[in-house]
Design an enzyme around this catalytic site. Structure first.
Site, PDB file in Angstrom:
ATOM      1  N   LYS A 115       0.818  -1.211   0.000  1.00 28.39           N
ATOM      2  CA  LYS A 115       0.000   0.000   0.000  1.00 28.39           C
ATOM      3  C   LYS A 115       0.855   1.265   0.000  1.00 28.39           C
ATOM      4  O   LYS A 115       0.510   2.253  -0.644  1.00 28.39           O
ATOM      5  CB  LYS A 115      -0.948  -0.010   1.206  1.00 28.39           C
ATOM      6  CG  LYS A 115      -1.893  -1.211   1.244  1.00 28.39           C
ATOM      7  CD  LYS A 115      -2.783  -1.275   0.043  1.00 28.39           C
ATOM      8  CE  LYS A 115      -3.815  -2.391   0.137  1.00 28.39           C
ATOM      9  NZ  LYS A 115      -3.247  -3.731  -0.001  1.00 28.39           N
ATOM     10  N   GLU A 202      -3.410   6.949   7.429  1.00 36.13           N
ATOM     11  CA  GLU A 202      -4.053   7.869   6.498  1.00 36.13           C
ATOM     12  C   GLU A 202      -5.069   8.711   7.256  1.00 36.13           C
ATOM     13  O   GLU A 202      -5.690   8.229   8.206  1.00 36.13           O
ATOM     14  CB  GLU A 202      -4.813   7.104   5.400  1.00 36.13           C
ATOM     15  CG  GLU A 202      -3.969   6.579   4.279  1.00 36.13           C
ATOM     16  CD  GLU A 202      -4.816   5.935   3.190  1.00 36.13           C
ATOM     17  OE1 GLU A 202      -4.249   5.641   2.134  1.00 36.13           O
ATOM     18  OE2 GLU A 202      -6.022   5.748   3.397  1.00 36.13           O
ATOM     19  N   HIS A 237     -15.987  -2.267   6.332  1.00 38.92           N
ATOM     20  CA  HIS A 237     -14.977  -2.046   5.299  1.00 38.92           C
ATOM     21  C   HIS A 237     -14.964  -3.112   4.206  1.00 38.92           C
ATOM     22  O   HIS A 237     -14.049  -3.141   3.391  1.00 38.92           O
ATOM     23  CB  HIS A 237     -13.567  -1.929   5.912  1.00 38.92           C
ATOM     24  CG  HIS A 237     -13.468  -0.940   7.022  1.00 38.92           C
ATOM     25  ND1 HIS A 237     -13.665   0.420   6.835  1.00 38.92           N
ATOM     26  CD2 HIS A 237     -13.205  -1.110   8.345  1.00 38.92           C
ATOM     27  CE1 HIS A 237     -13.506   1.039   7.994  1.00 38.92           C
ATOM     28  NE2 HIS A 237     -13.240   0.138   8.917  1.00 38.92           N
ATOM     29  N   ARG A 294      -5.448  -7.820  -9.611  1.00 39.98           N
ATOM     30  CA  ARG A 294      -6.147  -9.071  -9.945  1.00 39.98           C
ATOM     31  C   ARG A 294      -7.513  -8.731 -10.519  1.00 39.98           C
ATOM     32  O   ARG A 294      -7.914  -7.554 -10.578  1.00 39.98           O
ATOM     33  CB  ARG A 294      -6.333  -9.919  -8.690  1.00 39.98           C
ATOM     34  CG  ARG A 294      -7.038  -9.149  -7.561  1.00 39.98           C
ATOM     35  CD  ARG A 294      -7.470 -10.034  -6.429  1.00 39.98           C
ATOM     36  NE  ARG A 294      -7.869  -9.290  -5.245  1.00 39.98           N
ATOM     37  CZ  ARG A 294      -9.021  -8.683  -5.064  1.00 39.98           C
ATOM     38  NH1 ARG A 294      -9.920  -8.678  -6.037  1.00 39.98           N
ATOM     39  NH2 ARG A 294      -9.296  -8.039  -3.935  1.00 39.98           N
TER      40      ARG A 294
END
Length: 525
Positions: A115, A202, A237, A294
């Site tokens: 990430k 974040e 999430h 993917r």
């Protein structure tokens, strides 16, 4: 490319086998102990047993998958999604064994699978990112240092696993007093889920929408972005409902966001199918979130509005073909499509998994309906894997028609023997905020809390009436066969002749009873 080993199971394995069939390519399935009689196994040309039920004994065994490909003469491997699909070690092992990996290069998987590395790639491509840390925060970084970083970003913040996905290793922190415990929890979950406890931070954007861009990239430098998908209906999430296009994205915004997504993919030499995910704030500003290297679970809705088979294009790209898709066709959706992920879960028990035997299954159909599934009557939903049994998709000329068709399909959907999330989706599609497109990534969690445990499977008056009529039919039938049958016998076991006295059958028209029975058959489930 003559023979493809499908290194997966369930719905996505069935989907890939069907693509191989359409292209005249042989398909090899793999299976664990409990999947021996699974649908994907029976549909393939050949199947290989690869180990025990636990994923670590079967679907995550790179050595056994490569060996299965060699033994069956497969010259390519399709990983599907989940399991090893985003593991560069698997892609490398296939390449080293002389097998074509139907997906991006190991180098692209490694780069964009991190990430923090993906954030750097987006920044270098000139794409805005959510404010946060640029480097991984490993287990050697003390909490005090992380606290200083968090103060600089500003609360609320999101703690995320560097190697994460599916909401694992993610925590929301609203203040400094919550930080240390959230770090420990996120690290522990990240280690358990991905074998990597590294995290990053974040800033949490208030009430964002989750919008993503499907991409295809060939080996000749061409990258084609598709119209955006809306994935804001999430529980903890994890995506629950997806649709395309997004009501929140105008044509000019679509051009900007898809252009930026393609720029990121080109900058890292990306090939095959992939998805760039963004957060869209209430002012219309978008920020790069992450890339999935993917095929996505929700790829069918893009196929429905574009008319393009993404799985076939993955295969074509892997064998060196150039993309011939018209970019304008990819960016101009035809109609609207919605997907509901049907899980073997009990929504009335906090969405707990509901594995077991599928005693009966009635799949919806009709105009605009597509059901991608590995489930069938008589199959078992095992406890060892993700409990998704189906991806139900509805297409319409516009969003209202797509919603209407999805409601109809959900009414038709009937699964007996296990609990599923179908009742939840029937409720969800009636919510006015959903119908009018007023939602964000925390919307579903908020309204679930407001329900305070109210069940989704409430008996409606019509079904209660049908049950009473059915009982009356049975009573009438037994009374006509045996004139000595009485009301009191209705509670006795069949065959009991104790205490019978003569009784007249109920005063009800046989014709009306048969009409009621036919109506009941049509509404059952």
């Amino acid at each position: 490319m003559k023979r493809i080993l499908v290194a997966n199971r369930g719905e996505i394995a069935v989907r890939i086998v069907r693509a191989c069939r359409d292209m005249g390519i042989g398909a090899v399935a793999v299976y664990s102990d409990c999947d021996r009689a699974a649908r994907h196994v029976r549909l393939a040309d050949e199947a290989v047993h690869i180990g025990g039920n636990a994923p670590g004994e079967s679907y995550l065994r790179i050595d056994r998958l490569v060996d299965a490909a060699k033994r069956t003469g497969a010259d390519a491997v399709h990983p599907g999604y989940g399991f090893l699909a985003e593991k560069e070690d698997f892609a490398s092992a296939c390449r080293d064994a002389g097998l074509t990996f139907i997906g991006p290069t190991p180098e692209a998987i490694a780069l964009m699978g991190s990430k923090t590395a993906a954030r750097k790639a987006a920044i270098e491509a000139g794409v805005p990112v959510v404010p946060g840390t640029e480097d991984p925060l490993g287990p050697d970084v003390p909490d005090a240092t992380i606290a200083g970083v968090a103060d600089g970003i500003g609360y609320p913040i999101m703690i995320k696993a560097v190697a994460g996905g599916g909401g694992k290793g993610m925590r929301v922190v609203t203040g400094a007093d919550e930080l240390s415990s959230a770090i420990r929890a996120a690290r522990s979950e990240a280690q358990a889920s991905f074998g990597d406890p590294a995290i990053y931070l974040e800033r949490r954007i208030a009430r964002p929408r989750h919008v993503e861009v499907q991409l295809l990239g060939d080996r000749h430098g061409t990258v084609i972005p598709f119209a955006e998908r809306e994935c804001s209906i999430q529980r903890r999430h994890q995506k629950v409902i997806e649709e395309t296009p997004s009501m929140a994205v105008s044509r000019p915004l679509r051009l900007r966001i898809t252009s930026d997504a393609a720029a990121i993919a080109r900058s890292v030499g990306y090939t095959s199918a992939g998805t760039i995910e963004f957060l869209l704030d209430e002012e219309g500003h978008f920020y790069f979130l992450e890339m999935n290297t993917r095929l996505q679970v929700e790829h069918p809705i893009t196929e429905m509005v574009s008319g393009i088979d993404l799985v076939q294009w993955q295969i074509r790209i892997a064998r060196g073909e150039k993309l011939t898709i018209d970019p304008e066709v990819a960016l101009k959706p035809r109609g609207h499509a919605i997907e509901c992920r049907i899980y073997a879960e009990d929504a009335d028990a906090g969405f707990l998994p509901s594995p077991g035997h599928i005693a009966a299954l009635r799949v919806p159909g009709g105009p605009g309906i597509r059901d991608d599934s590995g489930a069938e009557t008589g199959a078992d939903v095992p406890i060892f894997y993700d409990p998704m049994i189906s991806k139900l998709v509805a297409w319409g000329e516009d969003r209202p028609q797509a919603i209407g068709r999805m409601r109809r399909a959900l009414r038709e959907y009937d699964v007996q023997g296990i609990k599923t999330t179908v009742p939840f989706f029937r409720w969800m599609l009636e919510q006015q905020d959903f119908v009018e497109g007023r939602f964000h990534t925390a919307y579903l969690d908020e309204i679930l809390v407001s329900r305070a445990g109210e069940p989704f499977t409430l008996p409606d008056e019509e079904r209660v009436e049908i049950a009473v009529i059915a009982a009356a039919i049975e009573h009438s039938s037994r009374a006509q066969k045996d004139p000595a049958y009485t009301d009191s016998d209705a509670n006795r076991p069949t065959g009991s002749s104790v205490g019978r006295v003569r009784s007249n059958p109920p005063n009800q028209s046989r014709a009306s009873l048969w009409k009621a029975r036919a109506r009941a058959e049509g509404l059952r489930g």
